[in-house]
Design a protein around this motif. Structure first.
Motif, mmCIF file in Angstrom:
data_model
loop_
_atom_site.group_PDB
_atom_site.id
_atom_site.type_symbol
_atom_site.label_atom_id
_atom_site.label_comp_id
_atom_site.label_asym_id
_atom_site.label_seq_id
_atom_site.Cartn_x
_atom_site.Cartn_y
_atom_site.Cartn_z
ATOM 1 N N LEU A 1 0.817 -1.220 0.000
ATOM 2 C CA LEU A 1 0.000 0.000 0.000
ATOM 3 C C LEU A 1 0.847 1.265 0.000
ATOM 4 O O LEU A 1 0.626 2.164 -0.805
ATOM 5 C CB LEU A 1 -0.932 0.017 1.225
ATOM 6 N N LEU A 2 1.772 1.351 0.923
ATOM 7 C CA LEU A 2 2.625 2.533 1.086
ATOM 8 C C LEU A 2 3.920 2.295 0.319
ATOM 9 O O LEU A 2 4.848 1.681 0.825
ATOM 10 C CB LEU A 2 2.894 2.782 2.577
ATOM 11 N N LEU A 3 3.940 2.772 -0.903
ATOM 12 C CA LEU A 3 5.015 2.433 -1.829
ATOM 13 C C LEU A 3 6.079 3.523 -1.910
ATOM 14 O O LEU A 3 5.768 4.709 -1.889
ATOM 15 C CB LEU A 3 4.421 2.196 -3.217
ATOM 16 N N THR A 4 7.333 3.085 -2.029
ATOM 17 C CA THR A 4 8.458 3.997 -2.201
ATOM 18 C C THR A 4 8.745 4.159 -3.686
ATOM 19 O O THR A 4 8.818 3.171 -4.411
ATOM 20 C CB THR A 4 9.720 3.446 -1.508
ATOM 21 N N GLU A 5 8.906 5.391 -4.103
ATOM 22 C CA GLU A 5 9.363 5.689 -5.459
ATOM 23 C C GLU A 5 10.812 6.131 -5.291
ATOM 24 O O GLU A 5 11.071 7.272 -4.871
ATOM 25 C CB GLU A 5 8.515 6.789 -6.093
ATOM 26 N N PRO A 6 11.777 5.232 -5.523
ATOM 27 C CA PRO A 6 13.186 5.503 -5.225
ATOM 28 C C PRO A 6 13.685 6.832 -5.794
ATOM 29 O O PRO A 6 13.485 7.138 -6.967
ATOM 30 C CB PRO A 6 13.917 4.325 -5.861
ATOM 31 N N GLY A 7 14.301 7.612 -4.910
ATOM 32 C CA GLY A 7 14.881 8.892 -5.293
ATOM 33 C C GLY A 7 13.875 9.997 -5.502
ATOM 34 O O GLY A 7 14.244 11.134 -5.802
ATOM 35 N N GLY B 1 10.019 9.917 -3.861
ATOM 36 C CA GLY B 1 9.128 10.104 -2.722
ATOM 37 C C GLY B 1 8.317 8.853 -2.450
ATOM 38 O O GLY B 1 8.822 7.736 -2.554
ATOM 39 N N TYR B 2 7.033 9.063 -2.145
ATOM 40 C CA TYR B 2 6.154 7.962 -1.758
ATOM 41 C C TYR B 2 4.824 8.074 -2.480
ATOM 42 O O TYR B 2 4.408 9.148 -2.891
ATOM 43 C CB TYR B 2 5.913 7.967 -0.242
ATOM 44 N N ARG B 3 4.137 6.918 -2.554
ATOM 45 C CA ARG B 3 2.841 6.860 -3.200
ATOM 46 C C ARG B 3 1.981 5.861 -2.435
ATOM 47 O O ARG B 3 2.453 4.808 -2.009
ATOM 48 C CB ARG B 3 3.023 6.391 -4.648
ATOM 49 N N LEU B 4 0.713 6.213 -2.270
ATOM 50 C CA LEU B 4 -0.266 5.291 -1.692
ATOM 51 C C LEU B 4 -0.992 4.633 -2.861
ATOM 52 O O LEU B 4 -1.455 5.337 -3.773
ATOM 53 C CB LEU B 4 -1.254 6.046 -0.805
ATOM 54 N N ARG B 5 -1.056 3.313 -2.841
ATOM 55 C CA ARG B 5 -1.744 2.587 -3.920
ATOM 56 C C ARG B 5 -3.137 3.161 -4.111
ATOM 57 O O ARG B 5 -3.857 3.440 -3.150
ATOM 58 C CB ARG B 5 -1.831 1.106 -3.583
ATOM 59 N N ALA B 6 -3.534 3.327 -5.370
ATOM 60 C CA ALA B 6 -4.882 3.814 -5.689
ATOM 61 C C ALA B 6 -5.915 2.842 -5.156
ATOM 62 O O ALA B 6 -5.675 1.622 -5.151
ATOM 63 C CB ALA B 6 -5.028 4.010 -7.187
ATOM 64 N N PRO B 7 -7.063 3.337 -4.698
ATOM 65 C CA PRO B 7 -8.086 2.433 -4.145
ATOM 66 C C PRO B 7 -8.588 1.448 -5.200
ATOM 67 O O PRO B 7 -8.565 1.734 -6.388
ATOM 68 C CB PRO B 7 -9.204 3.374 -3.686
ATOM 69 N N ASP B 8 -9.055 0.297 -4.724
ATOM 70 C CA ASP B 8 -9.574 -0.756 -5.624
ATOM 71 C C ASP B 8 -10.820 -0.276 -6.342
ATOM 72 O O ASP B 8 -11.596 0.467 -5.880
ATOM 73 C CB ASP B 8 -9.901 -2.019 -4.815
#
Length: 114
Positions: free
Chosen positions: A99-105, A107-114
């Motif tokens: 769910l709480l994803l790292t975008e290397p170099g 920032g961060y992204r929260l998975r889009a809702p289903d």
């Protein structure tokens, strides 16, 4: 609550986020995982709130630092610490986040809702 709901909708988000057992209600400030309420610190909640408002979009370290500390002159390590704490509390497997994803170099992204 109404102002928050309108602000979230104006940015294209929804005040209720549900994905893979995680439920975040921004209007009532409630977070639950698999039906069990999760207690977050104020800073953890602010971070999650930003990610929910922009679910599916990458937020840079700078954007998150400005949103949480009102400046970019804060060590990114603080952001990493809070993200780690959120993953421990919200992810089924914090070592392999879904769910709480790292975008290397970047920032961060929260998975889009289903």
């Amino acid at each position: 609550r109404t102002a928050l709901r309108h602000a979230v909708q104006a940015q294209g988000g929804r005040p209720l986020y549900e994905c893979r057992g995680l439920r975040v209600d921004l209007v009532h400030r409630r977070v639950s995982r698999e039906g069990t309420e999760v207690r977050l610190s104020p800073k953890e909640y602010e971070l999650l709130e930003q990610l929910v408002i922009h679910a599916g979009k990458v937020l840079t370290h700078g954007q998150l630092l400005r949103a949480l500390w009102r400046t970019e002159n804060v060590d990114v390590a603080y952001l990493r610490i809070y993200m780690r704490q959120l993953r421990v509390k919200l992810e089924a497997d914090p070592e392999r986040p879904a769910l709480l994803l790292t975008e290397p170099g970047v920032g961060y992204r929260l998975r889009a809702p289903d």
